[in-house]
Design an enzyme around this catalytic site. Structure first.
Site, PDB file in Angstrom:
ATOM      1  N   ASP A 203       0.830  -1.200   0.000  1.00  0.00           N
ATOM      2  CA  ASP A 203       0.000   0.000   0.000  1.00  0.00           C
ATOM      3  C   ASP A 203       0.870   1.259   0.000  1.00  0.00           C
ATOM      4  O   ASP A 203       1.870   1.326   0.724  1.00  0.00           O
ATOM      5  CB  ASP A 203      -0.888  -0.032   1.251  1.00  0.00           C
ATOM      6  CG  ASP A 203      -1.914   1.064   1.272  1.00  0.00           C
ATOM      7  OD1 ASP A 203      -2.800   1.058   0.403  1.00  0.00           O
ATOM      8  OD2 ASP A 203      -1.831   1.929   2.171  1.00  0.00           O
ATOM      9  N   GLU A 254       1.562  -0.115  -4.809  1.00  0.00           N
ATOM     10  CA  GLU A 254       0.611   0.956  -5.099  1.00  0.00           C
ATOM     11  C   GLU A 254       1.375   2.267  -5.062  1.00  0.00           C
ATOM     12  O   GLU A 254       1.994   2.605  -4.055  1.00  0.00           O
ATOM     13  CB  GLU A 254      -0.517   0.980  -4.056  1.00  0.00           C
ATOM     14  CG  GLU A 254      -1.527   2.063  -4.360  1.00  0.00           C
ATOM     15  CD  GLU A 254      -2.419   2.424  -3.181  1.00  0.00           C
ATOM     16  OE1 GLU A 254      -3.537   2.888  -3.421  1.00  0.00           O
ATOM     17  OE2 GLU A 254      -1.988   2.260  -2.016  1.00  0.00           O
TER      18      GLU A 254
END
EC number: 3.2.1.93
Length: 561
Positions: A203, A254
């Protein structure tokens, strides 16, 4: 160690599971790990290869699990560690791989490290986080803004220092300059690999390195001082060396507000960092003047330009793209770039074709394969997402009319993709026997997996065919990309070039007819054209077509022997 010439993940298709909304087996209204196990055969029917689970770690759930309280335990509502081990085992029995979502830019403020850190300025964990004194005038250390609104700094009154949180106030940023932090993170990654997982989705991983001067932003929110930061490539190379290089894994980062050049560096195998990256520029073409929370039609020419730049740029630099329209943070693509009314099925298929025939590893977000739509909630009480609720209150304070706020949230909220998967036409779409944690979209009786599996012309089987084409034809993985008619206001067409074959992919992005002519130079008459896939009736010939609304065709062009 990765020894094979083409790594397995280059031919794989990934299915993203948001466990909370996937399938509930206990009746408490929240999806769970056993619910995923129950649907593995369904996923096998779709023919995906990898399951990516959004965070399942113990969490206070202020940001739906992206605020991790304990990296080593499972969120109790999702199940137990034994359930997780069974999920991995059952997935592997079906040749499905499991990738976990990991958040190491920040932790929950309930994490034991942060609780220790805030207990004393002398705590050995204090330096696990980023603390700064106020400016001389008593104001916050910098003018950086949280991505969820307001300042990125929160005062700890006991010490008089502020901690950094680029996201929610309950999500404190870790100090990656501290070698101990990095060691703890790598040890924890090994723990999960030893459980049998096949990789990580990381993330907002390009935010972990902050400019240590912590300067004020002259304009904007300060992101230039922590996005693709000074030591990020060093940290990811170290992570690869200490962890990923020991396993035949898949890693995807990401990347927030990143660039092609950085993503080449992240994913070119020579650099030994990550395998592929998500970038989001193509999902900002409906942000007027960069403003997410405003309504505007999407800029189609910009969409084509961005996708094409990433295709050609990453190929030229030896990088690798993750291909996607949807995830748990984005509205449903058929409502966004398609037509979720009369042309829902057709436009959902067209959008699937447009992205899946590109170079990269495609991701399907749960329900996307059914053509699920935005739920169009009319009442603020239906929303759960912290970002959406913050914006609602901000708009109310500005005096915006309720109907305008409703329209914006219906189009933009992250909850659009978080409504439960619609399994059948029974109450709550078969997701739960109880009360779902967030309402099910009202169209579940028409749009559901049971109906899709019965209908050979459903969106589901179109996705299945796209996956089969990727497996059958190496050109989908390896071919170069060339956009055709880039200024056409309705049609997104491109060629994939192989040595003795081409793929011609033609997509009408609108609900009106559109003329298309393929230049002779791109496919000479003597080349043989075969339709691999269409979402409409078959047609003859390549020249002077009139594409029907949302029509999509994939041709395979082969040279005569």
């Amino acid at each position: 160690m990765k020894t094979e010439q083409t790594p397995w993940w280059k031919k794989a298709v990934v299915y993203q599971i948001y466990p909370k909304s996937f399938n509930d087996t206990t009746g408490n209204g929240v999806g769970d790990l056993n619910g995923i196990i129950e649907k593995l055969d369904y996923l096998k029917t779709l023919q995906v290869d990898v399951l990516w689970l959004t965070p399942i770690y113990d969490s206070p759930q202020h940001d739906n699990g992206y605020d991790i309280r304990d990296y080593y335990s499972i969120y109790p509502e999702y199940g137990t560690m034994e359930d997780f081990e069974r999920l991995v085992s059952e997935a592997h029995k079906r040749d499905l791989k499991v990738v976990m979502d990991l958040v190491v830019n920040h932790t929950s403020t309930e994490h034991k490290w942060f609780r220790e850190a805030i207990s004393s300025i002398d705590s050995p964990y204090r330096d696990f986080y980023i603390w700064k004194k106020p400016q001389e005038n008593g104001s916050v250390p910098t003018n950086w803004e949280s991505k969820f609104g307001g300042s990125a700094w929160e005062l700890d009154e006991a010490s008089g220092q502020y901690y950094l949180h680029l996201f929610d106030v309950t999500q404190a940023d870790l100090n990656w300059e501290n070698e101990e932090v990095r060691k703890h993170v790598y040890d924890m990654m090994h723990f999960w690999f030893e459980k049998g997982i096949d990789g990580f989705r990381l993330d907002v991983i390009n935010l972990i390195s902050k400019d240590q001067r912590f300067p004020n932003a002259e304009e904007g929110d300060g992101r230039s001082f922590y996005t693709d930061g000074p030591r990020v490539h060093e940290f990811l190379h170290e992570m690869n060396e200490k962890v990923f290089s020991h396993y035949d894994s898949m890693t995807v980062g990401e990347m927030s507000s990143t660039t092609v050049d950085h993503c080449i560096r992240y994913t070119n195998p020579d650099n030994k960092e990550l395998d592929m990256t998500f970038s989001f520029h193509h999902l900002k073409v409906d942000y007027p003047n960069g403003e997410k929370w405003a309504l505007a039609p999407f800029d189609f020419l910009k969409l084509k330009e961005i996708l094409s730049d990433w295709q050609t740029g990453m190929h030229a630099g030896g990088g690798w793209n993750a291909l996607f329209w949807c995830n748990h943070d984005q509205p449903r693509v058929v409502s966004r770039y398609g037509d979720d009314g009369a042309y829902r099925v057709k436009s959902a298929k067209m959008l699937a074709t447009a992205i899946h025939m590109m170079q990269g590893t495609p991701y399907i977000y749960q329900g996307e394969e059914l053509g699920m739509t935005n739920p169009k909630f009319t009442d603020i009480s239906s929303y759960r997402d912290v970002e959406s609720l913050n914006m609602y209150h901000a708009f109310k304070e500005k005096g915006m009319a309720d109907q305008d706020i409703t329209a914006i949230l219906q189009a933009k909220s992250r909850d659009n993709s978080r409504t439960p998967v619609q399994w059948d036409a029974t109450e709550n779409g078969g997701f739960t026997t109880g009360t779902p944690w967030i309402p099910v979209a009202g169209n579940y009786r028409e749009i559901n997996a049971e109906a899709a599996l019965r209908d050979q012309n459903s969106v589901f089987y179109h996705y299945q065919k796209l996956i089969q084409i990727r497996k059958m034809y190496d050109i989908v993985t390896e071919g170069t990309y060339e956009i055709i008619a880039k200024d056409d206001p309705n049609i997104f067409a491109y060629l994939r070039h192989g040595s003795n074959e081409k793929l011609l992919v033609i997509n009408n992005f609108y609900g009106t007819e559109a003329a298309f002519t393929l230049p002779d130079s791109l496919a000479p008459d003597e080349w043989k054209a075969e339709v691999l896939l269409t979402n409409d009736e078959a047609r003859e010939g390549l020249q002077n077509m009139t594409l029907r609304p949302y029509e999509s065709i994939v041709y395979r062009l082969t040279k005569p022997c």
